[in-house]
Design an enzyme around this catalytic site. Sequence first.
Site, PDB file in Angstrom:
ATOM      1  N   CYS A   2       1.077  -1.362  -0.166  1.00  0.00           N
ATOM      2  CA  CYS A   2       0.150   0.076   0.233  1.00  0.00           C
ATOM      3  C   CYS A   2       1.166   1.648   0.155  1.00  0.00           C
ATOM      4  O   CYS A   2       2.141   1.108   0.352  1.00  0.00           O
ATOM      5  CB  CYS A   2      -1.075   0.017   1.468  1.00  0.00           C
ATOM      6  SG  CYS A   2      -2.187  -0.733   1.549  1.00  0.00           S
ATOM      7  N   GLY A  28      -0.402   0.283  -5.019  1.00  0.00           N
ATOM      8  CA  GLY A  28      -1.713   0.193  -4.982  1.00  0.00           C
ATOM      9  C   GLY A  28      -2.499   0.699  -5.239  1.00  0.00           C
ATOM     10  O   GLY A  28      -3.086   2.240  -5.709  1.00  0.00           O
ATOM     11  N   ASN A 103       0.505   0.861   5.803  1.00  0.00           N
ATOM     12  CA  ASN A 103       1.033  -0.126   5.397  1.00  0.00           C
ATOM     13  C   ASN A 103       1.382  -1.471   5.426  1.00  0.00           C
ATOM     14  O   ASN A 103       2.568  -1.161   6.873  1.00  0.00           O
ATOM     15  CB  ASN A 103       2.187   0.348   4.090  1.00  0.00           C
ATOM     16  CG  ASN A 103       2.684  -0.357   3.232  1.00  0.00           C
ATOM     17  OD1 ASN A 103       4.236   0.009   3.244  1.00  0.00           O
ATOM     18  ND2 ASN A 103       2.167  -1.848   2.413  1.00  0.00           N
ATOM     19  N   GLY A 104       1.139  -2.625   5.528  1.00  0.00           N
ATOM     20  CA  GLY A 104       1.830  -3.357   5.915  1.00  0.00           C
ATOM     21  C   GLY A 104       0.607  -4.968   6.298  1.00  0.00           C
ATOM     22  O   GLY A 104      -0.497  -4.655   5.374  1.00  0.00           O
ATOM     23  N   CYS A 239      12.515  -5.291   3.844  1.00  0.00           N
ATOM     24  CA  CYS A 239      11.668  -6.514   2.296  1.00  0.00           C
ATOM     25  C   CYS A 239      12.535  -5.870   0.910  1.00  0.00           C
ATOM     26  O   CYS A 239      12.439  -5.091   0.665  1.00  0.00           O
ATOM     27  CB  CYS A 239       9.963  -6.214   2.487  1.00  0.00           C
ATOM     28  SG  CYS A 239       9.368  -6.671   0.767  1.00  0.00           S
ATOM     29  N   TYR A 245      11.154  -5.681  -6.946  1.00  0.00           N
ATOM     30  CA  TYR A 245      10.119  -5.582  -7.973  1.00  0.00           C
ATOM     31  C   TYR A 245       9.315  -4.382  -7.553  1.00  0.00           C
ATOM     32  O   TYR A 245       8.655  -3.449  -8.076  1.00  0.00           O
ATOM     33  CB  TYR A 245       9.082  -6.259  -8.313  1.00  0.00           C
ATOM     34  CG  TYR A 245       8.018  -6.147  -8.739  1.00  0.00           C
ATOM     35  CD1 TYR A 245       7.219  -6.098 -10.040  1.00  0.00           C
ATOM     36  CD2 TYR A 245       7.327  -6.425  -7.638  1.00  0.00           C
ATOM     37  CE1 TYR A 245       6.094  -5.864 -10.660  1.00  0.00           C
ATOM     38  CE2 TYR A 245       5.163  -6.337  -8.462  1.00  0.00           C
ATOM     39  CZ  TYR A 245       5.540  -5.975  -9.676  1.00  0.00           C
ATOM     40  OH  TYR A 245       4.473  -5.474 -10.468  1.00  0.00           O
ATOM     41  N   ASP A 348      14.346 -10.511 -16.869  1.00  0.00           N
ATOM     42  CA  ASP A 348      12.746  -9.501 -15.751  1.00  0.00           C
ATOM     43  C   ASP A 348      13.586  -9.845 -14.380  1.00  0.00           C
ATOM     44  O   ASP A 348      14.318 -10.244 -13.953  1.00  0.00           O
ATOM     45  CB  ASP A 348      11.856 -10.539 -15.977  1.00  0.00           C
ATOM     46  CG  ASP A 348      10.388 -10.347 -16.142  1.00  0.00           C
ATOM     47  OD1 ASP A 348      10.146  -8.660 -15.073  1.00  0.00           O
ATOM     48  OD2 ASP A 348       9.254 -10.447 -15.897  1.00  0.00           O
ATOM     49  N   CYS A 436      14.792  -9.364   4.949  1.00  0.00           N
ATOM     50  CA  CYS A 436      13.646  -9.772   4.555  1.00  0.00           C
ATOM     51  C   CYS A 436      13.927 -11.114   3.747  1.00  0.00           C
ATOM     52  O   CYS A 436      13.689 -10.372   2.731  1.00  0.00           O
ATOM     53  CB  CYS A 436      13.002  -9.585   5.508  1.00  0.00           C
ATOM     54  SG  CYS A 436      10.522 -11.000   5.000  1.00  0.00           S
TER      55      CYS A 436
END
Length: 477
Positions: A2, A28, A103-104, A239, A245, A348, A436
Amino acid sequence: MCGIVGIVDAGGVSLSLYYALYALQHRGQESAGIATFDDEGRLYKHKAAGLVADVFNTTVLSTLKGNVGIGHVRYPTTGANRPENIQPFNFHFQNHDISIAHNGNLVNTAELRDSYEQRGQIFSTTTDTEIIAKLITEEIRGSGGVEDAVLHCMRTLRGSYSVILMVDGVLYGFRDPLGIKPLCVGKLKDGFILASESVGVDALNGMFLRDVKPGELIRIDGQGMRSTQIAVASHHAHCIFEYVYFARADSVIDGALVYDVRLNIGAKLFEEDPIIADSVCAVPDSGTSHAIGYAQRSHIPFVESLMKNRYMGRTFIMPSQKQRENAVRIKLNPIREHLRDKSVVLVDDSIVRGTTSRRIIEMMRDSGAKEIHVRIGSPAIRAPCYLGVDMPTRSELIASNKAEEDVRHSITADSLHHISIESLVAAIGEERCNLCTGCLTGCYPVSIDGEQSHETVVDFVEGTYQSRLESFGGDNS
Ligand code: AMP
């Protein structure tokens, strides 16, 4: 996944929130919302399903008065696609007006919700964000301050949470002690901004100041910005997928420019498994910077051979497999003249279900490509994400139970190489213990029922909070 933003600005905030949300739209696309406070403590709000540009117009923005406000763009993880789940959440509680954007993803939502419901409390949404709101009001009711409320959250919540909060016209932002999801702070001409990514600050021509630290609470009002460290963890867990990405390439996240990380990834992909071909082709847009990195390092020309229809959203949001397959064709069109009789390195960012790669390779072969060597900017994704990235279940992940050679065979590539975890970590420039890698290893930084986890020690600041006023010159110093 988000996007969140909060702004304090003496010149009004609604248009600035709109621009910042526009810059965070990639985080989002399901819904968007803004809430503001004026000097008399009145709350104004507007939120609806759709893209930022569809939800707001000048008439709506002119009704969102005040010099402090927050905004949210939603990509659903916990909680269904329902109107009541659209953020920011606004509520009135014991003479306090509170507005919250998150967000999360929390992993102990069910047990916390159950314990509240056992005590007769009701919920009006199906999101984990409402749990955060409940914890905050619980502490404020017991006459604690926002610091106590955030400490209570950090003690109780398990999972990822970057949160922006308005309490009676004062703006707050905090990040979970592991710093899983990003949050940064910037300086505007007459105020401050908190945003998921630095591109939100750039959109307002602001000055990026720094990332909000894991476990830190930022408080912003007309006087300036204060920092209080509420919790300190033995390590962080940023993350890894934000770099691969999710984040925009022009954002700086936890000290690293995402574009440079992706260039490094491309270079390392060549170093790990060099292949010589006629051209390097990106899967646009998500693979573009990785592919440029590969081309620069290998000295193979970067040739655009797949053209993207800019007006189409991410294929992932198509609910059925059939829709996803057709969507790839509409989204990407191969340039035959660049592919006929050519050997191509196709770069990619990631393979999730394998649908996209398989369809792209099929289209490229139909266009005459002779050899297609696939290089992927993330290691194989073997396990689901519980901490905020919308990933399918293990059974849908193509690499969850397949070796690389079987994946290669399934997507019909001539060769396939995923970057190693070690090279990805080196490309980011952070220590592995501070990232992570749950989706790559199946071992998570927080405990999750039925999954492996590693231990994190978190120290909490008790009772007397040491807050620090941060000065940056100008009126808000
Ligand atoms: P697929 O392998 O067909 O499932 O799709 C992989 C592509 O989807 C990747 O190349 C990314 O560009 C994109 N992608 C990866 N993860 C996500 C996600 N969580 N949400 C939306 N798109 C994603």
